[in-house]
Design a protein around this motif. Structure first.
Motif, PDB file in Angstrom:
ATOM      1  N   LEU A 185       3.597  13.307   0.640  1.00  0.00           N
ATOM      2  CA  LEU A 185       2.919  14.468   1.181  1.00  0.00           C
ATOM      3  C   LEU A 185       2.156  14.147   2.472  1.00  0.00           C
ATOM      4  O   LEU A 185       2.089  14.974   3.384  1.00  0.00           O
ATOM      5  CB  LEU A 185       1.955  15.051   0.132  1.00  0.00           C
ATOM      6  CG  LEU A 185       1.226  16.334   0.498  1.00  0.00           C
ATOM      7  CD1 LEU A 185       2.242  17.464   0.714  1.00  0.00           C
ATOM      8  CD2 LEU A 185       0.259  16.718  -0.599  1.00  0.00           C
ATOM      9  N   VAL A 186       1.608  12.949   2.566  1.00  0.00           N
ATOM     10  CA  VAL A 186       0.819  12.570   3.748  1.00  0.00           C
ATOM     11  C   VAL A 186       1.473  11.457   4.569  1.00  0.00           C
ATOM     12  O   VAL A 186       0.878  10.973   5.530  1.00  0.00           O
ATOM     13  CB  VAL A 186      -0.621  12.160   3.353  1.00  0.00           C
ATOM     14  CG1 VAL A 186      -1.380  13.327   2.781  1.00  0.00           C
ATOM     15  CG2 VAL A 186      -0.614  10.976   2.416  1.00  0.00           C
ATOM     16  N   ARG A 187       2.673  11.058   4.218  1.00  0.00           N
ATOM     17  CA  ARG A 187       3.340   9.943   4.899  1.00  0.00           C
ATOM     18  C   ARG A 187       3.444  10.162   6.406  1.00  0.00           C
ATOM     19  O   ARG A 187       3.308   9.236   7.194  1.00  0.00           O
ATOM     20  CB  ARG A 187       4.724   9.723   4.285  1.00  0.00           C
ATOM     21  CG  ARG A 187       5.318   8.386   4.671  1.00  0.00           C
ATOM     22  CD  ARG A 187       6.508   8.030   3.834  1.00  0.00           C
ATOM     23  NE  ARG A 187       6.039   7.673   2.495  1.00  0.00           N
ATOM     24  CZ  ARG A 187       6.790   7.745   1.406  1.00  0.00           C
ATOM     25  NH1 ARG A 187       8.034   8.159   1.481  1.00  0.00           N
ATOM     26  NH2 ARG A 187       6.300   7.391   0.240  1.00  0.00           N
ATOM     27  N   ASN A 188       3.675  11.404   6.846  1.00  0.00           N
ATOM     28  CA  ASN A 188       3.791  11.678   8.280  1.00  0.00           C
ATOM     29  C   ASN A 188       2.439  11.707   8.984  1.00  0.00           C
ATOM     30  O   ASN A 188       2.385  11.780  10.208  1.00  0.00           O
ATOM     31  CB  ASN A 188       4.525  13.001   8.510  1.00  0.00           C
ATOM     32  CG  ASN A 188       5.982  12.893   8.141  1.00  0.00           C
ATOM     33  OD1 ASN A 188       6.556  11.806   8.169  1.00  0.00           O
ATOM     34  ND2 ASN A 188       6.591  14.007   7.788  1.00  0.00           N
ATOM     35  N   ASN A 189       1.354  11.650   8.215  1.00  0.00           N
ATOM     36  CA  ASN A 189       0.009  11.646   8.798  1.00  0.00           C
ATOM     37  C   ASN A 189      -0.444  10.244   9.184  1.00  0.00           C
ATOM     38  O   ASN A 189      -1.491  10.087   9.806  1.00  0.00           O
ATOM     39  CB  ASN A 189      -1.014  12.226   7.820  1.00  0.00           C
ATOM     40  CG  ASN A 189      -0.766  13.680   7.516  1.00  0.00           C
ATOM     41  OD1 ASN A 189       0.164  14.286   8.026  1.00  0.00           O
ATOM     42  ND2 ASN A 189      -1.596  14.253   6.673  1.00  0.00           N
ATOM     43  N   ILE A 190       0.313   9.233   8.770  1.00  0.00           N
ATOM     44  CA  ILE A 190      -0.071   7.849   9.011  1.00  0.00           C
ATOM     45  C   ILE A 190       1.055   7.159   9.781  1.00  0.00           C
ATOM     46  O   ILE A 190       2.224   7.267   9.411  1.00  0.00           O
ATOM     47  CB  ILE A 190      -0.346   7.116   7.678  1.00  0.00           C
ATOM     48  CG1 ILE A 190      -1.512   7.807   6.959  1.00  0.00           C
ATOM     49  CG2 ILE A 190      -0.642   5.647   7.910  1.00  0.00           C
ATOM     50  CD1 ILE A 190      -1.768   7.299   5.566  1.00  0.00           C
ATOM     51  N   ALA A 191       0.711   6.472  10.855  1.00  0.00           N
ATOM     52  CA  ALA A 191       1.709   5.770  11.659  1.00  0.00           C
ATOM     53  C   ALA A 191       2.384   4.685  10.842  1.00  0.00           C
ATOM     54  O   ALA A 191       1.795   4.123   9.913  1.00  0.00           O
ATOM     55  CB  ALA A 191       1.049   5.170  12.894  1.00  0.00           C
ATOM     56  N   ARG A 192       3.612   4.400  11.193  1.00  0.00           N
ATOM     57  CA  ARG A 192       4.347   3.333  10.485  1.00  0.00           C
ATOM     58  C   ARG A 192       3.703   1.969  10.736  1.00  0.00           C
ATOM     59  O   ARG A 192       3.667   1.129   9.862  1.00  0.00           O
ATOM     60  CB  ARG A 192       5.803   3.318  10.918  1.00  0.00           C
ATOM     61  CG  ARG A 192       6.529   4.597  10.554  1.00  0.00           C
ATOM     62  CD  ARG A 192       8.031   4.401  10.642  1.00  0.00           C
ATOM     63  NE  ARG A 192       8.756   5.650  10.567  1.00  0.00           N
ATOM     64  CZ  ARG A 192       8.937   6.376   9.476  1.00  0.00           C
ATOM     65  NH1 ARG A 192       8.399   5.972   8.344  1.00  0.00           N
ATOM     66  NH2 ARG A 192       9.631   7.485   9.502  1.00  0.00           N
ATOM     67  N   ARG A 193       3.225   1.748  11.957  1.00  0.00           N
ATOM     68  CA  ARG A 193       2.524   0.505  12.305  1.00  0.00           C
ATOM     69  C   ARG A 193       1.078   0.850  12.632  1.00  0.00           C
ATOM     70  O   ARG A 193       0.809   1.815  13.341  1.00  0.00           O
ATOM     71  CB  ARG A 193       3.183  -0.194  13.477  1.00  0.00           C
ATOM     72  CG  ARG A 193       4.607  -0.633  13.152  1.00  0.00           C
ATOM     73  CD  ARG A 193       5.101  -1.744  14.021  1.00  0.00           C
ATOM     74  NE  ARG A 193       4.418  -3.010  13.866  1.00  0.00           N
ATOM     75  CZ  ARG A 193       4.567  -3.866  12.855  1.00  0.00           C
ATOM     76  NH1 ARG A 193       5.346  -3.574  11.854  1.00  0.00           N
ATOM     77  NH2 ARG A 193       3.929  -5.004  12.832  1.00  0.00           N
ATOM     78  N   ILE A 194       0.174   0.041  12.135  1.00  0.00           N
ATOM     79  CA  ILE A 194      -1.258   0.257  12.338  1.00  0.00           C
ATOM     80  C   ILE A 194      -1.798  -0.885  13.196  1.00  0.00           C
ATOM     81  O   ILE A 194      -1.607  -2.058  12.856  1.00  0.00           O
ATOM     82  CB  ILE A 194      -1.984   0.353  10.985  1.00  0.00           C
ATOM     83  CG1 ILE A 194      -1.439   1.558  10.209  1.00  0.00           C
ATOM     84  CG2 ILE A 194      -3.484   0.443  11.181  1.00  0.00           C
ATOM     85  CD1 ILE A 194      -1.860   1.624   8.778  1.00  0.00           C
ATOM     86  N   ILE A 235       0.872  -1.174   0.000  1.00  0.00           N
ATOM     87  CA  ILE A 235       0.000   0.000   0.000  1.00  0.00           C
ATOM     88  C   ILE A 235       0.910   1.225   0.000  1.00  0.00           C
ATOM     89  O   ILE A 235       1.697   1.421   0.929  1.00  0.00           O
ATOM     90  CB  ILE A 235      -0.950  -0.002   1.210  1.00  0.00           C
ATOM     91  CG1 ILE A 235      -1.892  -1.212   1.111  1.00  0.00           C
ATOM     92  CG2 ILE A 235      -1.728   1.304   1.280  1.00  0.00           C
ATOM     93  CD1 ILE A 235      -2.751  -1.435   2.330  1.00  0.00           C
ATOM     94  N   LYS A 236       0.817   1.991  -1.047  1.00  0.00           N
ATOM     95  CA  LYS A 236       1.683   3.167  -1.229  1.00  0.00           C
ATOM     96  C   LYS A 236       1.073   4.374  -0.527  1.00  0.00           C
ATOM     97  O   LYS A 236      -0.092   4.694  -0.741  1.00  0.00           O
ATOM     98  CB  LYS A 236       1.873   3.485  -2.713  1.00  0.00           C
ATOM     99  CG  LYS A 236       2.324   2.304  -3.559  1.00  0.00           C
ATOM    100  CD  LYS A 236       3.734   1.903  -3.227  1.00  0.00           C
ATOM    101  CE  LYS A 236       4.176   0.787  -4.161  1.00  0.00           C
ATOM    102  NZ  LYS A 236       4.881  -0.270  -3.547  1.00  0.00           N
ATOM    103  N   ILE A 237       1.890   5.027   0.274  1.00  0.00           N
ATOM    104  CA  ILE A 237       1.476   6.246   0.965  1.00  0.00           C
ATOM    105  C   ILE A 237       2.268   7.400   0.342  1.00  0.00           C
ATOM    106  O   ILE A 237       3.496   7.414   0.405  1.00  0.00           O
ATOM    107  CB  ILE A 237       1.770   6.172   2.483  1.00  0.00           C
ATOM    108  CG1 ILE A 237       1.210   4.883   3.096  1.00  0.00           C
ATOM    109  CG2 ILE A 237       1.253   7.417   3.189  1.00  0.00           C
ATOM    110  CD1 ILE A 237      -0.285   4.742   3.049  1.00  0.00           C
ATOM    111  N   PRO A 238       1.591   8.376  -0.257  1.00  0.00           N
ATOM    112  CA  PRO A 238       2.311   9.503  -0.873  1.00  0.00           C
ATOM    113  C   PRO A 238       3.144  10.266   0.165  1.00  0.00           C
ATOM    114  O   PRO A 238       2.770  10.376   1.334  1.00  0.00           O
ATOM    115  CB  PRO A 238       1.184  10.396  -1.408  1.00  0.00           C
ATOM    116  CG  PRO A 238      -0.007   9.515  -1.492  1.00  0.00           C
ATOM    117  CD  PRO A 238       0.155   8.468  -0.431  1.00  0.00           C
TER     118      PRO A 238
END
Length: 189
Positions: free
Chosen positions: A164-173, A159-162
């Motif tokens: 621009l928003v990579r820091n908005n999503i935790a590395r582990r979910i 799942i590719k995270i752009p």
């Protein structure tokens, strides 16, 4: 005649208890949610349309999770999740096929919470990942409850995270599973 009845009754009770222990349990309303703790904004989504089956005889279990049923606090998050990240039109379901490896420790005749080990393969976004985690199966008030929490990364499922928003999503979910199973085909607790 009384002797025959006295001999048959315990056999029938043993057979009934054995049938329950070997029974299958099912739900169409399981609850799975995920949480991403990120610096800018937490992301959380819930899905209450999860289908699962558990075979108490073998420990085999399966889950089917319709991806478009995840509900987010913000509709834009839901749109991005479905269109840009998990591509729900192309990959409409996540699945898990596995086994409770210590299923024999769960006694359906005794109300208690039983720690279980679950292993199997989780498929999200068309990619498989081996899962080995612990959970709880609880016999309570005539129901069989299942709970577990484990973590994954978007990268494990391509799942590719752009950027621009990579820091908005935790590395582990963190993914949490909360299931209330019902007996299938007339079995009962």
């Amino acid at each position: 005649m009384k002797r025959i009845i006295i001999l048959i009754c315990p056999l029938l009770l043993f057979s009934y208890a054995d049938t329950l222990a070997q029974g299958r349990f099912f739900t169409k309303t399981g609850h799975i949610w995920f949480f991403s703790d990120a610096p800018l904004e937490d992301i959380e989504a819930h899905n209450r349309k999860v289908v699962s089956i558990l075979d108490m005889g073998t420990g085999e279990m399966a889950f089917s999770v319709p991806m478009k049923q995840f509900q987010f606090r913000k509709s834009l998050m839901q749109t991005h999740f479905n269109e840009n990240y998990v591509e729900s039109d192309k990959y409409p379901k996540a699945t898990f096929k596995g086994k409770v490896t210590n299923i024999k420790t769960v006694d359906l005749n005794k109300e208690a919470a039983y720690k279980v080990r679950v292993t199997g393969v989780l498929n999200i976004h068309g990619k498989d990942k081996a899962i080995d985690t612990v959970g709880v199966l609880e016999v309570k008030a005539g129901q069989l409850l299942g709970r577990s929490t484990f973590s994954v990364t978007p990268q494990e499922f391509d799942i590719k995270i752009p950027r621009l928003v990579r820091n908005n999503i935790a590395r582990r979910i963190d993914i949490t599973v909360d299931i209330v199973y019902e007996p299938l085909k007339g079995n009962s607790l």
